[in-house]
Design a protein around this motif. Structure first.
Motif, PDB file in Angstrom:
ATOM      1  N   VAL A 198       0.851  -1.190   0.000  1.00  0.00           N
ATOM      2  CA  VAL A 198       0.000   0.000   0.000  1.00  0.00           C
ATOM      3  C   VAL A 198       0.889   1.242   0.000  1.00  0.00           C
ATOM      4  O   VAL A 198       1.598   1.523   0.961  1.00  0.00           O
ATOM      5  N   LYS A 199       0.825   2.003  -1.089  1.00  0.00           N
ATOM      6  CA  LYS A 199       1.685   3.175  -1.246  1.00  0.00           C
ATOM      7  C   LYS A 199       0.986   4.468  -0.872  1.00  0.00           C
ATOM      8  O   LYS A 199       1.632   5.530  -0.832  1.00  0.00           O
ATOM      9  N   GLY A 200      -0.313   4.404  -0.632  1.00  0.00           N
ATOM     10  CA  GLY A 200      -1.017   5.617  -0.248  1.00  0.00           C
ATOM     11  C   GLY A 200      -2.507   5.378  -0.116  1.00  0.00           C
ATOM     12  O   GLY A 200      -3.035   4.333  -0.513  1.00  0.00           O
ATOM     13  N   VAL A 201      -3.179   6.364   0.466  1.00  0.00           N
ATOM     14  CA  VAL A 201      -4.607   6.284   0.768  1.00  0.00           C
ATOM     15  C   VAL A 201      -5.333   7.416   0.050  1.00  0.00           C
ATOM     16  O   VAL A 201      -4.851   8.551  -0.006  1.00  0.00           O
ATOM     17  N   VAL A 202      -6.498   7.105  -0.497  1.00  0.00           N
ATOM     18  CA  VAL A 202      -7.385   8.107  -1.086  1.00  0.00           C
ATOM     19  C   VAL A 202      -8.671   8.147  -0.271  1.00  0.00           C
ATOM     20  O   VAL A 202      -9.292   7.099  -0.040  1.00  0.00           O
ATOM     21  N   ILE A 203      -9.050   9.330   0.174  1.00  0.00           N
ATOM     22  CA  ILE A 203     -10.305   9.513   0.894  1.00  0.00           C
ATOM     23  C   ILE A 203     -11.349   9.978  -0.122  1.00  0.00           C
ATOM     24  O   ILE A 203     -11.175  11.016  -0.768  1.00  0.00           O
ATOM     25  N   ASN A 204     -12.423   9.229  -0.256  1.00  0.00           N
ATOM     26  CA  ASN A 204     -13.418   9.492  -1.299  1.00  0.00           C
ATOM     27  C   ASN A 204     -14.714  10.053  -0.709  1.00  0.00           C
ATOM     28  O   ASN A 204     -15.016   9.846   0.460  1.00  0.00           O
ATOM     29  N   ARG A 205     -15.472  10.772  -1.562  1.00  0.00           N
ATOM     30  CA  ARG A 205     -16.823  11.269  -1.278  1.00  0.00           C
ATOM     31  C   ARG A 205     -16.871  12.242  -0.110  1.00  0.00           C
ATOM     32  O   ARG A 205     -17.693  12.127   0.804  1.00  0.00           O
ATOM     33  N   PHE A 206     -15.987  13.229  -0.143  1.00  0.00           N
ATOM     34  CA  PHE A 206     -15.968  14.254   0.905  1.00  0.00           C
ATOM     35  C   PHE A 206     -16.957  15.364   0.561  1.00  0.00           C
ATOM     36  O   PHE A 206     -17.046  15.805  -0.577  1.00  0.00           O
ATOM     37  N   ARG A 207     -17.691  15.826   1.564  1.00  0.00           N
ATOM     38  CA  ARG A 207     -18.589  16.965   1.401  1.00  0.00           C
ATOM     39  C   ARG A 207     -18.083  18.105   2.276  1.00  0.00           C
ATOM     40  O   ARG A 207     -17.721  17.904   3.432  1.00  0.00           O
ATOM     41  N   GLY A 208     -18.104  19.314   1.738  1.00  0.00           N
ATOM     42  CA  GLY A 208     -17.718  20.475   2.538  1.00  0.00           C
ATOM     43  C   GLY A 208     -16.338  20.999   2.184  1.00  0.00           C
ATOM     44  O   GLY A 208     -15.810  20.767   1.094  1.00  0.00           O
ATOM     45  N   ASP A 209     -15.745  21.701   3.119  1.00  0.00           N
ATOM     46  CA  ASP A 209     -14.448  22.367   2.938  1.00  0.00           C
ATOM     47  C   ASP A 209     -13.329  21.357   3.195  1.00  0.00           C
ATOM     48  O   ASP A 209     -13.094  20.948   4.335  1.00  0.00           O
ATOM     49  N   ILE A 210     -12.647  20.962   2.126  1.00  0.00           N
ATOM     50  CA  ILE A 210     -11.608  19.935   2.247  1.00  0.00           C
ATOM     51  C   ILE A 210     -10.487  20.375   3.183  1.00  0.00           C
ATOM     52  O   ILE A 210      -9.883  19.537   3.879  1.00  0.00           O
ATOM     53  N   SER A 211     -10.216  21.677   3.231  1.00  0.00           N
ATOM     54  CA  SER A 211      -9.105  22.149   4.080  1.00  0.00           C
ATOM     55  C   SER A 211      -9.329  21.805   5.547  1.00  0.00           C
ATOM     56  O   SER A 211      -8.375  21.655   6.316  1.00  0.00           O
ATOM     57  N   LEU A 212     -10.595  21.646   5.928  1.00  0.00           N
ATOM     58  CA  LEU A 212     -10.893  21.325   7.327  1.00  0.00           C
ATOM     59  C   LEU A 212     -10.538  19.883   7.674  1.00  0.00           C
ATOM     60  O   LEU A 212     -10.553  19.510   8.858  1.00  0.00           O
ATOM     61  N   PHE A 213     -10.232  19.068   6.646  1.00  0.00           N
ATOM     62  CA  PHE A 213      -9.877  17.671   6.910  1.00  0.00           C
ATOM     63  C   PHE A 213      -8.360  17.463   6.947  1.00  0.00           C
ATOM     64  O   PHE A 213      -7.909  16.338   7.108  1.00  0.00           O
ATOM     65  N   GLN A 214      -7.578  18.537   6.837  1.00  0.00           N
ATOM     66  CA  GLN A 214      -6.128  18.374   6.812  1.00  0.00           C
ATOM     67  C   GLN A 214      -5.616  17.694   8.085  1.00  0.00           C
ATOM     68  O   GLN A 214      -4.712  16.856   8.040  1.00  0.00           O
ATOM     69  N   ASP A 215      -6.216  18.040   9.234  1.00  0.00           N
ATOM     70  CA  ASP A 215      -5.809  17.382  10.483  1.00  0.00           C
ATOM     71  C   ASP A 215      -6.069  15.881  10.407  1.00  0.00           C
ATOM     72  O   ASP A 215      -5.301  15.074  10.948  1.00  0.00           O
ATOM     73  N   GLY A 216      -7.178  15.507   9.732  1.00  0.00           N
ATOM     74  CA  GLY A 216      -7.479  14.087   9.569  1.00  0.00           C
ATOM     75  C   GLY A 216      -6.451  13.392   8.705  1.00  0.00           C
ATOM     76  O   GLY A 216      -6.029  12.261   9.009  1.00  0.00           O
ATOM     77  N   CYS A 217      -6.040  14.044   7.630  1.00  0.00           N
ATOM     78  CA  CYS A 217      -4.992  13.471   6.764  1.00  0.00           C
ATOM     79  C   CYS A 217      -3.693  13.300   7.551  1.00  0.00           C
ATOM     80  O   CYS A 217      -3.022  12.260   7.447  1.00  0.00           O
ATOM     81  N   ASP A 218      -3.343  14.320   8.325  1.00  0.00           N
ATOM     82  CA  ASP A 218      -2.101  14.247   9.127  1.00  0.00           C
ATOM     83  C   ASP A 218      -2.171  13.088  10.111  1.00  0.00           C
ATOM     84  O   ASP A 218      -1.178  12.376  10.322  1.00  0.00           O
ATOM     85  N   TRP A 219      -3.347  12.897  10.722  1.00  0.00           N
ATOM     86  CA  TRP A 219      -3.497  11.818  11.713  1.00  0.00           C
ATOM     87  C   TRP A 219      -3.314  10.464  11.051  1.00  0.00           C
ATOM     88  O   TRP A 219      -2.639   9.582  11.584  1.00  0.00           O
ATOM     89  N   ILE A 220      -3.941  10.267   9.881  1.00  0.00           N
ATOM     90  CA  ILE A 220      -3.818   8.990   9.165  1.00  0.00           C
ATOM     91  C   ILE A 220      -2.364   8.722   8.801  1.00  0.00           C
ATOM     92  O   ILE A 220      -1.855   7.608   8.987  1.00  0.00           O
ATOM     93  N   GLU A 221      -1.683   9.744   8.319  1.00  0.00           N
ATOM     94  CA  GLU A 221      -0.280   9.556   7.919  1.00  0.00           C
ATOM     95  C   GLU A 221       0.593   9.228   9.124  1.00  0.00           C
ATOM     96  O   GLU A 221       1.481   8.364   9.052  1.00  0.00           O
ATOM     97  N   ASP A 222       0.328   9.899  10.255  1.00  0.00           N
ATOM     98  CA  ASP A 222       1.114   9.643  11.461  1.00  0.00           C
ATOM     99  C   ASP A 222       0.814   8.267  12.036  1.00  0.00           C
ATOM    100  O   ASP A 222       1.714   7.536  12.461  1.00  0.00           O
ATOM    101  N   LYS A 223      -0.460   7.890  12.037  1.00  0.00           N
ATOM    102  CA  LYS A 223      -0.873   6.613  12.645  1.00  0.00           C
ATOM    103  C   LYS A 223      -0.476   5.425  11.788  1.00  0.00           C
ATOM    104  O   LYS A 223      -0.072   4.376  12.321  1.00  0.00           O
TER     105      LYS A 223
END
Length: 503
Positions: A198-223
C-alpha cells in the motif's frame, strides 16, 4: 528478437478498497482516463467481478459493465481479458460463473471456492496477456481487501497484486462514516508483506471544505505511516455508471420525489440486473425516477418499469407473492404506461416455460399477461452488441438473455439492424394493442436522448428535444471531466511514479 529487445510486462497499479461501494471503480476509471490522456496504452483489469451488471464485447462475449466503462475511459476496446471471471448471483448462495466471456455453469459458493486455483490461473493468464499488450494496467479489487476469513482464497485483491508486483492505492469512503477506522482497521488486518504494497490512501466522497480535513490526513499519515494521496470531493456535475446494485439496495421510493415533476418508478426486483439501463432517465430534468421494493399506490406515477433479472422465474414468483402483480395490472388497466426490459419483458408476457430447468426446477409459470408474448427458457445465452431503430430513431445497445420470446399479437417495438457487426434485419420486443405496455430485450434503449424524447412524448410528458449528447459521446465527456477531477484533487506525482515503477 534478443532479450534486450523484449518488451517488459506493463506496470500495474492496484486500486483496493476498505469495503464495498467505497469508490474503487470510479477511482480506477479516473486513472485509466488520466494515463490514456498522457499517451499511455492503458487497460483496466478486475480478476473476478461479482455483479449482475454486465455488458457485451464486440466479439459477443460477456463481461462486467464496470470494466467496459473503464475500457471506454482508457480509449481501448473492451476485452474479456479485463474481467476473466464474472459471477452473476442467482440466489443467496449461488452464482452463474462466466469465464472469459462464456457461461461455465452455476456454482454454489462452497463449490466455487473449491475451484479457486483454476479461476486464479485463468485470471493470471489474462493479466499476463494484458501486460504484454499494454503500457500500464490499472487493477481493481473487490469488496474489502482485508477480509481475513477469505484472504487465503481471494483471487482478486492482494494475491493478484503480489502476482503482478503492483503498487496499491487504498480507497476509503468518508461519506459512510468511520473513515479513520476504515483505514487503520484495514491496514491492521493485513499481513506485513501485503501492507507494504500500500503506497497511499485516497479519501473518497468528501462533502464540505476539504481544508478542514487536513488534520485528519495528518493523523492517518502519522498513525499508519502511509501518505494520503488526496481527498476526492463529491461530484454532481457529471455522471459515471454505477458498478453494483449496492447503490439501490435501500430504495427511498416515493419519499425521494419532490412531487413537482412527472414521476416514474422502477421495481427493485430481488435479482435485478443491469439497472444502469435507467441511469439516463435519472439524468433527465423533466422527470423524476425512483426505485420501489414494496407494493404501494401507483396512481401518482406516469410510468412503471420492470427491469432485467438474473432469475426471471424467481422474480416473477416474488411479484406474485408480494402482491405486486395485482398492483401492476391495475396500474396498466387504468392507462398507466408499463415497460419491461429483458427479464421484465419476459415477466410481462403470458407464459414462461423452462423445460430444461435453466432457472431451477423445470416448469411453466403464467406471466403477468400484459403483452401477447411467450418465452421459452433455454441455452445458450444470447450476448450481442446491437444496432436498432425505435420509431425510425437509430440507437445502439446490447442483448444478454437466456431463452427466446415469440410474439403473437401487438406490434414489434424495434427493428434490429445489426448484431455483433453482422446484418440482422429482424425485430425485437412488443408493444401491446393498447399502446401503453411495451417490452424489449434491448439493454441501452434509453441511452439515445432522441428515443427518450419520443418515449416520454408517447406517455404524455412534454419535453423539448434534448440537446445533450447521449451514449458513448456523453460517457466520453464524463470520463474527461472525471480525469480532471482526479488530477485536481489527488497528488499525481507519486501516482505517476507508480506507473513508472519508481514509487
Amino acid at each position: 528478437m534478443n532479450k534486450a529487445d523484449k518488451k517488459k510486462p506493463a506496470r500495474c497499479i492496484a486500486v483496493f478498497g476498505t469495503g464495498s461501494d467505497v469508490g474503487k471503480s470510479v477511482v480506477t476509471t479516473g486513472l485509466c482516463r488520466h494515463f490514456a490522456e498522457q499517451g499511455l496504452k492503458v487497460a483496466p483489469y478486475k480478476a473476478q467481478n461479482m455483479s449482475n451488471n454486465s455488458g457485451v464485447t464486440p466479439e459477443g462475449l460477456e463481461m462486467g459493465r464496470a470494466q467496459i466503462i473503464q475500457a471506454e475511459a482508457a480509449g481501448v476496446v473492451p476485452s474479456v481479458l479485463m474481467n476473466p471471471v464474472l459471477l452473476k448471483p442467482t440466489g443467496e448462495t449461488g452464482s452463474q460463473v462466466v469465464l472469459m466471456g462464456k457461461v461455465d455453469g452455476d456454482e454454489s459458493a462452497a463449490a466455487y471456492h473449491k475451484k479457486k486455483e483454476r479461476y486464479f490461473n485463468i485470471a493470471a493468464e489474462a493479466l499476463d496477456r494484458l501486460r504484454a499488450e499494454n503500457d500500464l494496467v490499472i487493477m481493481e479489487g473487490a469488496g474489502s481487501c482485508a477480509e481475513v476469513n477469505l484472504m487465503a482464497g481471494d483471487i482478486v485483491n492482494f494475491r493478484m497484486a503480489d502476482y503482478a508486483d503492483a503498487d496499491v492505492i487504498l480507497v476509503a469512503d468518508i461519506h459512510r462514516g468511520g473513515v479513520f477506522g476504515q483505514v487503520v482497521g484495514t491496514l491492521a488486518c493485513l499481513p506485513d508483506h501485503y501492507a507494504e504494497r500500500v503506497k497511499g490512501v485516497v479519501i473518497n466522497r468528501f462533502r464540505g471544505d476539504i481544508s478542514l480535513f487536513q488534520d485528519g490526513c495528518d493523523w492517518i499519515e502519522d498513525k499508519c505511516g502511509k501518505p494520503v494521496l488526496g481527498v476526492l470531493p463529491w461530484y454532481r456535475d457529471f455522471h459515471i455508471g454505477s458498478e453494483d446494485s449496492v447503490v439501490i439496495e435501500q430504495p427511498q421510493g416515493r419519499s425521494s420525489l419532490t412531487g413537482t415533476k412527472p414521476a416514474g418508478a422502477v421495481i427493485r426486483l430481488p435479482f435485478i440486473s443491469n439497472f444502469t439501463d435507467f441511469e439516463p432517465l435519472m439524468q433527465r430534468d423533466e422527470i423524476e425516477l425512483c426505485y420501489l421494493d414494496r407494493p404501494c399506490d401507483l396512481s401518482e406515477f406516469a410510468f412503471l418499469i420492470i427491469p432485467g433479472s438474473k432469475n426471471t422465474r424467481k422474480d416473477l414468483a416474488w411479484l406474485k407473492e408480494t402482491g405486486w402483480d395485482a398492483r401492476i395490472k391495475d396500474f396498466s388497466r387504468k392507462g398507466g404506461h408499463v415497460a419491461g426490459i429483458c427479464g421484465g419483458y419476459q415477466i410481462l408476457g403470458e407464459k414462461i416455460e423452462d423445460p430444461q430447468g435453466v432457472e431451477g426446477a423445470a416448469g411453466t409459470e403464467d406471466g403477468l399477461g400484459l403483452l401477447p408474448v411467450a418465452t421459452v427458457m433455454k441455452a445458450p445465452k444470447t450476448t450481442t452488441l446491437s444496432r436498432f431503430t425505435y420509431k425510425g430513431i437509430e440507437g445502439s445497445g446490447y442483448e444478454i438473455h437466456m431463452g427466446t420470446t415469440s410474439r403473437h399479437g401487438g406490434e414489434s417495438l424495434v427493428e434490429v439492424l445489426e448484431r455483433n457487426s453482422l446484418p440482422a434485419g429482424d425485430n425485437d420486443g412488443c408493444r401491446a394493442p393498447s399502446g401503453t405496455v411495451m417490452g424489449t430485450y434491448m439493454h441501452g434503449i434509453f441511452d439515445t436522448p432522441a428515443i427518450v424524447d419520443s418515449w416520454l412524448a408517447e406517455i404524455g410528458i412534454a419535453v423539448a428535444p434534448s440537446k445533450t449528447a447521449g451514449g458513448l459521446d456523453a460517457r466520453l465527456e464524463a470520463y474527461g471531466r472525471l480525469a480532471e477531477h482526479t488530477r485536481t484533487h489527488l497528488a499525481m506525482d507519486p501516482i505517476n511514479a507508480m506507473a513508472k515503477g519508481e514509487a
